[in-house]
Design a protein around this motif. Structure first.
Motif, PDB file in Angstrom:
ATOM      1  N   ASN A 184     124.794  40.681  80.935  1.00 58.44           N
ATOM      2  CA  ASN A 184     126.086  40.441  81.572  1.00 58.44           C
ATOM      3  C   ASN A 184     126.815  41.776  81.823  1.00 58.44           C
ATOM      4  O   ASN A 184     127.248  42.436  80.875  1.00 58.44           O
ATOM      5  CB  ASN A 184     126.920  39.536  80.658  1.00 58.44           C
ATOM      6  N   LEU A 221     129.735  42.270  83.046  1.00 58.85           N
ATOM      7  CA  LEU A 221     131.199  42.133  82.937  1.00 58.85           C
ATOM      8  C   LEU A 221     131.625  41.730  81.531  1.00 58.85           C
ATOM      9  O   LEU A 221     132.746  41.259  81.330  1.00 58.85           O
ATOM     10  CB  LEU A 221     131.688  41.093  83.955  1.00 58.85           C
ATOM     11  N   ARG A 222     130.756  41.930  80.567  1.00 62.59           N
ATOM     12  CA  ARG A 222     130.997  41.425  79.206  1.00 62.59           C
ATOM     13  C   ARG A 222     132.192  42.064  78.512  1.00 62.59           C
ATOM     14  O   ARG A 222     132.736  41.486  77.558  1.00 62.59           O
ATOM     15  CB  ARG A 222     129.742  41.620  78.344  1.00 62.59           C
ATOM     16  N   LEU A 255     138.998  38.650  82.332  1.00 63.80           N
ATOM     17  CA  LEU A 255     138.101  38.374  83.458  1.00 63.80           C
ATOM     18  C   LEU A 255     138.429  37.013  84.084  1.00 63.80           C
ATOM     19  O   LEU A 255     138.476  35.996  83.390  1.00 63.80           O
ATOM     20  CB  LEU A 255     136.650  38.395  82.988  1.00 63.80           C
ATOM     21  N   LEU A 278     124.543  35.770  87.575  1.00 68.87           N
ATOM     22  CA  LEU A 278     125.615  36.113  86.640  1.00 68.87           C
ATOM     23  C   LEU A 278     125.904  34.976  85.669  1.00 68.87           C
ATOM     24  O   LEU A 278     126.111  35.198  84.465  1.00 68.87           O
ATOM     25  CB  LEU A 278     126.883  36.482  87.411  1.00 68.87           C
ATOM     26  N   VAL A 288     128.388  34.809  82.576  1.00 65.99           N
ATOM     27  CA  VAL A 288     129.639  35.016  83.327  1.00 65.99           C
ATOM     28  C   VAL A 288     130.145  33.659  83.829  1.00 65.99           C
ATOM     29  O   VAL A 288     129.343  32.844  84.289  1.00 65.99           O
ATOM     30  CB  VAL A 288     129.401  35.971  84.521  1.00 65.99           C
TER      31      VAL A 288
END
Length: 273
Positions: A111, A113-114, A119, A245, A250
């Motif tokens: 991921n 965008l972890r 988010l 994703l 995500v």
């Protein structure tokens, strides 16, 4: 007549009492013999690990017991059967469910965008849009091909990298808009490399599949339907990237279930293992 009735009543009550006393005494002798036998079985049987509840055939502590109407000798008979019957232990292995696209040793993709704070998935268009702030990682092992700005995208940030491993090896990924690059073109990166910092600039970020040249999004090419910034959205290329994703953990975009437009070129996997 009234006096006779009063004098006979106590005798009528005492008789059942005597019968009950005899029944209790008999039951006590039977229980005593039962416990004595159970003690002998526990002391002489080779399976020393058997506990008293097992030998007597009783439920374990805390279990519901309803002995009304049961044969007093039944638990002892049951205990003898248990001693004569070997136990088998069946161990069920836990089921392991993984959402990562992995290989032995470490995952291909993680991921990216972890670590983004706050988010928020926004929509799928040419790629996938998100709000929030914080570090953004590379999706997997890759080589950075662009790290700078692209005036054609709101916010200006533009990073592309080509994956060098896994099911999507050879494909190009872009990260655009409200990002400040922390890498340089030509740099080798891994899923542990922070490639940019996302900031709250009002546009959010967009990430997705880039053209092989790295100049813009794949969806704009004829092979993907030729869909640019004017839509219609979501694009099939953008939806494909969103599905990857989501597999990595995500949150899905709110329009992920809408009809998708354009084409998905044959070299883009739809199943990742």
């Amino acid at each position: 007549m009234a006096a006779l009735h009063r004098s006979s009543a106590p005798r009528a009550r005492r008789k059942p009492a005597r019968v009950a006393f005899a029944a209790v005494a008999g039951s006590a002798l039977l229980v005593s013999a039962w416990l004595g036998t159970a003690h002998w079985l526990a002391a002489h049987h080779p399976a020393a690990a058997l506990n008293q509840a097992d030998i007597l055939g009783l439920p374990t502590s805390g279990a519901h017991q309803d002995l009304a109407g049961h044969d007093p000798a039944a638990p002892l008979t049951h205990a003898i059967r248990r001693l004569a019957t070997p136990r088998t232990h069946v161990t069920q292995q836990p089921k392991i469910v993984s959402m990562a696209v992995s290989r032995p040793g470490r995952p291909y993709y993680v991921n990216p965008l972890r670590s983004v704070s706050g988010l928020v998935p926004e929509r799928i268009d040419e790629g996938v849009d998100f709000g929030g702030s914080g570090p953004v990682y590379a999706l997997g092992d890759a080589i950075v091909t662009n790290a700078g700005e692209n005036a054609g995208w709101p916010g200006g940030g533009w990073i592309t990298y080509q994956l060098t491993d896994g099911p999507d090896q050879g494909l190009m990924v872009y990260l655009a808009e409200d990002v400040t690059p922390t890498v340089q073109a030509g740099q080798h990166v891994t899923p542990s490399t922070v490639i940019a910092n996302m900031f709250n600039g009002g546009d959010g970020i967009e990430t997705g599949w880039a053209q092989p040249t790295g100049v813009s999004a794949e969806s704009e090419l004829a092979e993907a339907g030729g869909i640019g910034g004017g839509g219609p959205f979501p694009t099939k290329v953008g939806l494909n990237f969103d599905q990857l994703l989501v597999l990595l953990g995500v949150p899905a975009a709110p329009n992920a279930g809408d009809v998708a437009y354009g084409l998905l070129p044959a070299n883009y996997p739809t199943v990742w293992k």
